[in-house]
Design an enzyme around this catalytic site. Structure first.
Site, PDB file in Angstrom:
ATOM      1  N   GLU A  52      75.629 114.751  21.583  1.00 12.38           N
ATOM      2  CA  GLU A  52      74.695 115.194  20.551  1.00 12.38           C
ATOM      3  C   GLU A  52      74.697 114.120  19.472  1.00 12.38           C
ATOM      4  OE1 GLU A  52      73.613 118.555  17.192  1.00 12.38           O
ATOM      5  OE2 GLU A  52      75.605 118.601  18.114  1.00 12.38           O
ATOM      6  N   ASP A  77      78.259 111.424  14.646  1.00 15.00           N
ATOM      7  CA  ASP A  77      77.644 111.359  13.328  1.00 15.00           C
ATOM      8  C   ASP A  77      78.455 110.391  12.478  1.00 15.00           C
ATOM      9  OD1 ASP A  77      76.475 112.131  10.651  1.00 15.00           O
ATOM     10  OD2 ASP A  77      75.566 113.707  11.884  1.00 15.00           O
ATOM     11  N   ASP A 126      66.333 113.113  11.010  1.00  9.64           N
ATOM     12  CA  ASP A 126      65.416 112.739   9.934  1.00  9.64           C
ATOM     13  C   ASP A 126      64.187 112.095  10.583  1.00  9.64           C
ATOM     14  OD1 ASP A 126      64.022 111.470   7.841  1.00  9.64           O
ATOM     15  OD2 ASP A 126      65.871 111.060   6.738  1.00  9.64           O
ATOM     16  N   LYS A 130      57.789 107.595   6.804  1.00  7.90           N
ATOM     17  CA  LYS A 130      57.150 106.379   6.288  1.00  7.90           C
ATOM     18  C   LYS A 130      57.177 105.268   7.333  1.00  7.90           C
ATOM     19  CE  LYS A 130      58.102 107.309   1.411  1.00  7.90           C
ATOM     20  NZ  LYS A 130      58.757 106.817   0.164  1.00  7.90           N
ATOM     21  N   ASP A 162      62.309 120.342  13.649  1.00  4.89           N
ATOM     22  CA  ASP A 162      61.391 121.154  12.855  1.00  4.89           C
ATOM     23  C   ASP A 162      60.208 120.322  12.384  1.00  4.89           C
ATOM     24  OD1 ASP A 162      63.317 119.720  11.121  1.00  4.89           O
ATOM     25  OD2 ASP A 162      62.123 120.610   9.515  1.00  4.89           O
TER      26      ASP A 162
END
Length: 224
Positions: A52, A77, A126, A130, A162
């Site tokens: 993950e 992470d 994220d 942009k 999402d």
């Protein structure tokens, strides 16, 4: 989170047997000692290896590990104070098939051997909307190339997000590059037929999105 709390979690991570925190130098300048050896030396089995990426608090890594005891799961992470919760839960609940690595996603090829990984999950990254942030988007061309190198042939990719932008961007890129989209759903909690491992495991932030009636999307694909 206060700095004292972060430092406490950093120190506790150092004591966890399921947390690995290689330095950048260990990964870039030398061959990482566990590269190609995760099954044999960490999990002590030959079960499929699932990553993950950007695991956050580790809810998905732990949730999948509990759901699939015959697979090995590693959450990755750069923010160790976040995945501290998942690592601690795995220890408290005696979940031996969940581990965590503190490193940057772009170094994934230095952590895993070619064809060592069976599946990769990307959960709520994220979207880097942009244009100048395109290079940081976790499903861009460069990242897909990295994933392909560590994945076994026909290895599965999963994207749960999402962000309608991220969902659409990724689908467009996959179709444009000729990759194989196996399943796509733009609202997994409203449309029938959603995979159970997509709807039964929810992250902390996902629950917040659902309270706001925000659509959660999912794509399963292969990188050709």
């Amino acid at each position: 989170m206060g700095s004292k709390n972060k430092q406490k979690r950093f120190r506790e991570n150092e004591t966890f047997h399921n947390v690995y925190q290689p330095t950048r130098e260990e990964l870039v300048d030398t061959t990482f000692k566990l590269k190609g050896k995760w099954r044999a030396e960490v999990f002590k089995n030959d079960n499929p290896l699932v990553l993950e990426l950007g695991c956050g608090k580790g809810e998905y890594t732990v949730g999948l590990a509990k759901r699939y005891p015959n697979k090995n799961f590693i959450g990755i992470d750069i923010k160790g104070a976040r995945f501290w919760r998942g690592a601690k839960t795995a220890i408290e609940e005696d979940i031996p098939n969940a581990a965590f690595i503190r490193t940057q996603i772009e170094l994934v090829e230095s952590v895993f051997e070619e064809n060592e990984v069976d599946e990769i999950w990307i959960t709520f990254p994220d979207p880097q909307i942009k244009y100048q942030r395109t290079k940081h988007r976790m499903t861009n061309l460069q990242f897909l190339d990295r994933y392909k190198k560590v994945l076994k042939p026909n290895g599965l990719m999963h994207l749960k997000t999402d962000s309608e932008f991220m969902h659409g961007y990724t689908l467009g890129l996959l179709h444009g590059l000729g990759h194989e989209v196996l399943y796509a759903n733009h609202n997994v909690y409203k449309l029938e037929g959603s995979p159970e491992d997509v709807t039964e495991i929810k992250t902390f932030y996902e629950n917040q999105y659902l309270e706001k009636d925000k659509a959660i999307t999912y794509i399963r694909f292969k990188i050709n």
